[in-house]
Design an enzyme around this catalytic site. Structure first.
Site, PDB file in Angstrom:
ATOM      1  N   TYR A  43       3.825   5.710   4.625  1.00 25.60           N
ATOM      2  CA  TYR A  43       3.197   5.696   3.298  1.00 25.60           C
ATOM      3  C   TYR A  43       2.136   6.805   3.245  1.00 25.60           C
ATOM      4  O   TYR A  43       1.048   6.683   3.812  1.00 25.60           O
ATOM      5  CB  TYR A  43       2.577   4.335   2.980  1.00 25.60           C
ATOM      6  CG  TYR A  43       3.588   3.196   2.946  1.00 25.60           C
ATOM      7  CD1 TYR A  43       4.958   3.455   2.869  1.00 25.60           C
ATOM      8  CD2 TYR A  43       3.188   1.866   2.987  1.00 25.60           C
ATOM      9  CE1 TYR A  43       5.890   2.419   2.838  1.00 25.60           C
ATOM     10  CE2 TYR A  43       4.115   0.825   2.958  1.00 25.60           C
ATOM     11  CZ  TYR A  43       5.459   1.123   2.887  1.00 25.60           C
ATOM     12  OH  TYR A  43       6.378   0.088   2.862  1.00 25.60           O
ATOM     13  N   TYR A  97       9.009  -7.701  -0.997  1.00 22.44           N
ATOM     14  CA  TYR A  97       8.455  -6.430  -1.495  1.00 22.44           C
ATOM     15  C   TYR A  97       9.112  -6.017  -2.806  1.00 22.44           C
ATOM     16  O   TYR A  97      10.191  -6.505  -3.156  1.00 22.44           O
ATOM     17  CB  TYR A  97       8.517  -5.332  -0.433  1.00 22.44           C
ATOM     18  CG  TYR A  97       9.841  -4.645  -0.149  1.00 22.44           C
ATOM     19  CD1 TYR A  97      10.491  -3.845  -1.095  1.00 22.44           C
ATOM     20  CD2 TYR A  97      10.417  -4.731   1.112  1.00 22.44           C
ATOM     21  CE1 TYR A  97      11.680  -3.179  -0.796  1.00 22.44           C
ATOM     22  CE2 TYR A  97      11.612  -4.074   1.414  1.00 22.44           C
ATOM     23  CZ  TYR A  97      12.237  -3.301   0.451  1.00 22.44           C
ATOM     24  OH  TYR A  97      13.405  -2.645   0.741  1.00 22.44           O
ATOM     25  N   GLY A  98       8.398  -5.134  -3.538  1.00 18.05           N
ATOM     26  CA  GLY A  98       8.928  -4.643  -4.816  1.00 18.05           C
ATOM     27  C   GLY A  98       9.008  -5.707  -5.900  1.00 18.05           C
ATOM     28  O   GLY A  98       9.925  -5.675  -6.727  1.00 18.05           O
ATOM     29  N   THR A 141       0.806  -1.238   0.000  1.00 23.60           N
ATOM     30  CA  THR A 141       0.000   0.000   0.000  1.00 23.60           C
ATOM     31  C   THR A 141       0.834   1.282   0.000  1.00 23.60           C
ATOM     32  O   THR A 141       0.301   2.347   0.319  1.00 23.60           O
ATOM     33  CB  THR A 141      -0.954   0.012   1.227  1.00 23.60           C
ATOM     34  OG1 THR A 141      -0.149  -0.008   2.416  1.00 23.60           O
ATOM     35  CG2 THR A 141      -1.900  -1.165   1.218  1.00 23.60           C
ATOM     36  N   GLN A 150      -5.465  -3.151 -11.385  1.00 23.45           N
ATOM     37  CA  GLN A 150      -4.127  -3.728 -11.120  1.00 23.45           C
ATOM     38  C   GLN A 150      -4.240  -4.920 -10.174  1.00 23.45           C
ATOM     39  O   GLN A 150      -3.558  -5.932 -10.347  1.00 23.45           O
ATOM     40  CB  GLN A 150      -3.186  -2.665 -10.530  1.00 23.45           C
ATOM     41  CG  GLN A 150      -2.747  -1.619 -11.553  1.00 23.45           C
ATOM     42  CD  GLN A 150      -1.740  -0.605 -10.984  1.00 23.45           C
ATOM     43  OE1 GLN A 150      -1.412  -0.629  -9.807  1.00 23.45           O
ATOM     44  NE2 GLN A 150      -1.291   0.298 -11.837  1.00 23.45           N
ATOM     45  N   ARG A 159      10.243   5.683  -7.547  1.00 25.20           N
ATOM     46  CA  ARG A 159      10.876   4.981  -8.663  1.00 25.20           C
ATOM     47  C   ARG A 159      12.152   5.679  -9.113  1.00 25.20           C
ATOM     48  O   ARG A 159      12.888   5.165  -9.964  1.00 25.20           O
ATOM     49  CB  ARG A 159       9.870   4.827  -9.804  1.00 25.20           C
ATOM     50  CG  ARG A 159       8.800   3.811  -9.417  1.00 25.20           C
ATOM     51  CD  ARG A 159       7.502   4.038 -10.079  1.00 25.20           C
ATOM     52  NE  ARG A 159       6.854   5.265  -9.652  1.00 25.20           N
ATOM     53  CZ  ARG A 159       5.607   5.579  -9.962  1.00 25.20           C
ATOM     54  NH1 ARG A 159       4.889   4.759 -10.676  1.00 25.20           N
ATOM     55  NH2 ARG A 159       5.076   6.717  -9.557  1.00 25.20           N
ATOM     56  N   GLN A 171      10.786  -8.882   5.959  1.00 23.21           N
ATOM     57  CA  GLN A 171      10.280  -8.255   4.736  1.00 23.21           C
ATOM     58  C   GLN A 171      11.444  -7.554   4.034  1.00 23.21           C
ATOM     59  O   GLN A 171      11.971  -6.563   4.542  1.00 23.21           O
ATOM     60  CB  GLN A 171       9.171  -7.236   5.074  1.00 23.21           C
ATOM     61  CG  GLN A 171       8.579  -6.645   3.815  1.00 23.21           C
ATOM     62  CD  GLN A 171       7.488  -5.619   4.028  1.00 23.21           C
ATOM     63  OE1 GLN A 171       7.400  -4.643   3.294  1.00 23.21           O
ATOM     64  NE2 GLN A 171       6.637  -5.824   5.019  1.00 23.21           N
TER      65      GLN A 171
END
Ligand SMILES: NC(=O)c1ccc[n+]([C@@H]2O[C@H](COP(=O)([O-])OP(=O)(O)OC[C@H]3O[C@@H](n4cnc5c(N)ncnc54)[C@H](OP(=O)(O)O)[C@@H]3O)[C@@H](O)[C@H]2O)c1
Length: 310
Positions: free
Chosen positions: A57, A201-202, A20, A280, A225, A173
């Site tokens: 986030y 992740y990613g 998220t 998505q 990014r 993680q």
């Protein structure tokens, strides 16, 4: 949906978890709250029971949106959030002092509209604070029932070994994707040996592994990014493009190939993929309808060896 067990605690989480970071908007080119809520609700409808978030986030926004979206569904979900990054005037610094952890848990519980966190994770190590003190603060939160389990993130093997002396760590993680395989050297095998579930992740390397960029998108400096995923530079981008072209031999959508490559690796219990909208979510969950076979893994390995030696 397929579910995988976090080995130490036999907790079943969806093999694809909802990431998220993007829902917070900040550092991801903005986000629409309606799209974010749709993403969360459709993920839940499609069987996702695992949501990963963090106070940073969107500087609290992602946790708030999750809180709103899951209000009447909390008991069916496994929520993972994090601690240890402090935000001051939109600047982020590391802070794993027990005092700050105690403040953060209160804020996360309030924003998420819940009275417990299933997996509470140290977001990044803090070299200025004793890890023992930080983990003792988390052990206290566990005794108080505010958190159920403890995880860590962005730890190397040495730090994870140290952490295990002070707390029962159930998950690690770390970043893991076709393009970022550093954890394979020692920490992933160590997790398998110690029954620590790897949350990857990613997995789309910030989106590039979906294959949607024909040209380098050139994100602003403040975009994740740009500063977090090193695949969008003028040097790396053309190489990733060539690599992705080679994967077209596998007659499947690239996002699904990338997610399955991570999902099928030993030790991975959930692939955390960021989704900014319901579309998505749906396209990423499609990956669960098939598995990469041995020949397809080989195609990827061969393409990678050319990519990394180009
Ligand atoms: N512990 C940590 O330090 C840490 C660090 C990073 C991430 N994480 C966690 O891991 C999660 C996943 O990582 P991430 O979000 O950074 O990267 P990611 O999952 O590799 O990429 C997610 C991004 O790719 C794009 N995307 C997703 N599905 C797509 C599809 N089917 N087709 C085309 N584009 C698609 C979306 O961005 P656009 O729509 O903008 O293209 C989305 O935000 C995060 O959300 C967060 O929960 C943790």
């Amino acid at each position: 949906m397929n579910y995988c067990c976090i080995p130490k605690i036999s907790l079943k989480v969806s093999c694809i978890g909802l990431g998220t970071w993007v829902l917070g908007g900040e550092m991801w080119g903005g986000a629409q709250e309606k799209d974010s809520i749709d993403a969360i609700l459709s993920a839940i409808d499609l069987g996702v029971n695992f949501i990963d978030t963090a106070p940073v986030y969107g500087f609290g926004k992602a946790e708030e949106i999750i809180g709103k979206a899951i209000k009447h569904k909390r008991s069916k979900l496994i929520i993972a959030t994090k601690c240890g990054l402090e935000i001051k005037e939109k600047r982020i610094s590391h802070n794993l002092t027990p005092k700050f952890i105690r403040e953060e848990i209160g804020n996360s519980l309030r924003r998420l509209q819940t009275d417990y966190i299933d997996i509470y994770q140290i977001h990044w190590p803090d070299a200025n604070v004793s890890l023992e003190d930080s983990l003792n603060a988390l052990n206290d939160l566990k005794r108080q029932g505010k958190i159920r389990h403890i995880g860590v993130s962005n730890f190397d093997k040495k730090l994870l070994v140290e952490a295990l002396k002070h707390a029962d760590i159930v998950t690690l993680q770390n970043q893991y994707s076709i393009l970022e395989r550093d954890i394979e050297k020692d920490i992933l095998p160590f997790c398998v040996e110690k029954n620590i579930g790897l949350l990857a992740y990613g997995p789309l390397a910030g989106g590039i592994l979906s294959g949607k960029y024909q040209k380098n998108p050139h994100f602003p400096k403040s975009d994740a990014r740009n500063f977090f995923y090193p695949f969008y530079t003028k040097e790396a981008f053309p190489q990733v493009k060539i690599f992705l072209d080679e994967l077209s031999k596998i007659k499947k959508p690239l996002n699904e190939i990338a997610l399955n490559w991570v999902r099928q690796k030993k030790g991975v219990v959930s692939v955390l993929v960021g989704c900014r909208n319901a579309d998505q979510v749906r396209r990423n969950i499609e990956a669960l309808s098939w598995d990469l076979n041995v020949e397809e893994f080989e195609i990827i390995e061969n393409a990678l060896s050319r990519f990394f030696h180009a």
